[in-house]
Write an enzyme that holds these catalytic residues in place. Sequence first.
Site, mmCIF file in Angstrom:
data_model
loop_
_atom_site.group_PDB
_atom_site.id
_atom_site.type_symbol
_atom_site.label_atom_id
_atom_site.label_comp_id
_atom_site.label_asym_id
_atom_site.label_seq_id
_atom_site.Cartn_x
_atom_site.Cartn_y
_atom_site.Cartn_z
ATOM 1 N NE ARG A 50 29.391 -3.005 -26.282
ATOM 2 C CZ ARG A 50 29.218 -2.249 -27.368
ATOM 3 N NH1 ARG A 50 28.024 -1.819 -27.687
ATOM 4 N NH2 ARG A 50 30.238 -1.938 -28.140
ATOM 5 C CE LYS A 103 22.045 10.789 -28.514
ATOM 6 N NZ LYS A 103 23.503 10.825 -28.859
ATOM 7 N N GLY A 157 25.470 -2.919 -29.971
ATOM 8 C CA GLY A 157 24.687 -2.103 -29.044
ATOM 9 C C GLY A 157 23.333 -2.661 -28.652
ATOM 10 C CG ASP A 180 30.283 1.227 -27.312
ATOM 11 O OD1 ASP A 180 29.296 1.395 -28.065
ATOM 12 O OD2 ASP A 180 31.460 1.279 -27.706
ATOM 13 C CG ASP A 237 22.748 9.805 -32.953
ATOM 14 O OD1 ASP A 237 22.254 10.715 -32.295
ATOM 15 O OD2 ASP A 237 23.939 9.829 -33.328
HETATM 16 P P1 IMP Z 1 22.681 6.562 -36.316
HETATM 17 O O1 IMP Z 1 22.996 5.791 -37.555
HETATM 18 O O2 IMP Z 1 23.283 7.932 -36.317
HETATM 19 O O3 IMP Z 1 21.213 6.576 -35.960
HETATM 20 O O4 IMP Z 1 23.481 5.882 -35.172
HETATM 21 C C1 IMP Z 1 23.068 4.797 -34.544
HETATM 22 C C2 IMP Z 1 24.224 4.107 -33.852
HETATM 23 O O5 IMP Z 1 25.221 5.007 -33.350
HETATM 24 C C3 IMP Z 1 23.643 3.398 -32.670
HETATM 25 O O6 IMP Z 1 23.268 2.082 -33.014
HETATM 26 C C4 IMP Z 1 24.771 3.445 -31.678
HETATM 27 O O7 IMP Z 1 25.596 2.326 -31.867
HETATM 28 C C5 IMP Z 1 25.554 4.691 -32.013
HETATM 29 N N1 IMP Z 1 25.165 5.824 -31.135
HETATM 30 C C6 IMP Z 1 24.431 6.906 -31.450
HETATM 31 N N2 IMP Z 1 24.257 7.732 -30.412
HETATM 32 C C7 IMP Z 1 24.907 7.160 -29.372
HETATM 33 C C8 IMP Z 1 25.081 7.539 -27.976
HETATM 34 O O8 IMP Z 1 24.595 8.559 -27.474
HETATM 35 N N3 IMP Z 1 25.818 6.664 -27.238
HETATM 36 C C9 IMP Z 1 26.358 5.527 -27.730
HETATM 37 N N4 IMP Z 1 26.203 5.135 -29.017
HETATM 38 C C10 IMP Z 1 25.497 5.953 -29.831
HETATM 39 MG MG MG Z 2 24.691 0.513 -32.907
#
Ligand code: IMP
Ligand code: MG
Length: 175
Positions: free
Chosen positions: A162, A128, A40, A156, A100
């Site tokens: 992407r 987010k 990403g 993606d 996220d």
């Molecule tokens: P976290 O570990 O929950 O912070 O997730 C982070 C990873 O989840 C990011 O690096 C993204 O690859 C994926 N991700 C989280 N939210 C989204 C979104 O809204 N769209 C696409 N990928 C997301």
């Molecule tokens: Mg990621």
Amino acid sequence: MYRMSRQPLISKKEIDERLDTLAEELRSENFDIVVSTLLGGFIFTADICRRIAKPELKVAFIKASSYGDGTESSGKVKISGLESLNIAGKNILVIDDILDTGNTMLGITNALRDMGPNKVKTCVLLNKQARRTADIRTDFVGFEVENKFIVGCGLDYAGDYRTLPEIWTLEEADG
Ligand code: IMP
Ligand code: MG
């Protein structure tokens, strides 16, 4: 079924302008190595690094994936590529596409801090905040976004969207 929003959430022009000012902030920090998160983070990393544009700035890539059922991250992060990093005593900037829950970034920064760097800071294109569960704040953010599923600019859905240069949201489509 999902479909893209009719209009981009954030246009290419808005992204370009924000990245210009963000890169200026990053430039004043004297980072030695950007550690970028695949997949990403690759587009945002390229866009930011060529704006920072310092001859000594190095770039390395790692890959992070969270264990779990695929929809919700479980809090445990698997990281590959750490063994080839040489970051002892260095100033590190970690770049990812989105913060996220924060589990991924927390796992990455914990792993890097165990390797004896001088400093580890983080930069994400999107934050987010509403979804945050991990105890982590990011040092640099491109844009704050609502709790919607985002694609484009490296983000993606099942590998699609992407490469789009704008940031879009996915919406549920009928039928
Ligand atoms: P976290 O570990 O929950 O912070 O997730 C982070 C990873 O989840 C990011 O690096 C993204 O690859 C994926 N991700 C989280 N939210 C989204 C979104 O809204 N769209 C696409 N990928 C997301
Ligand atoms: Mg990621």
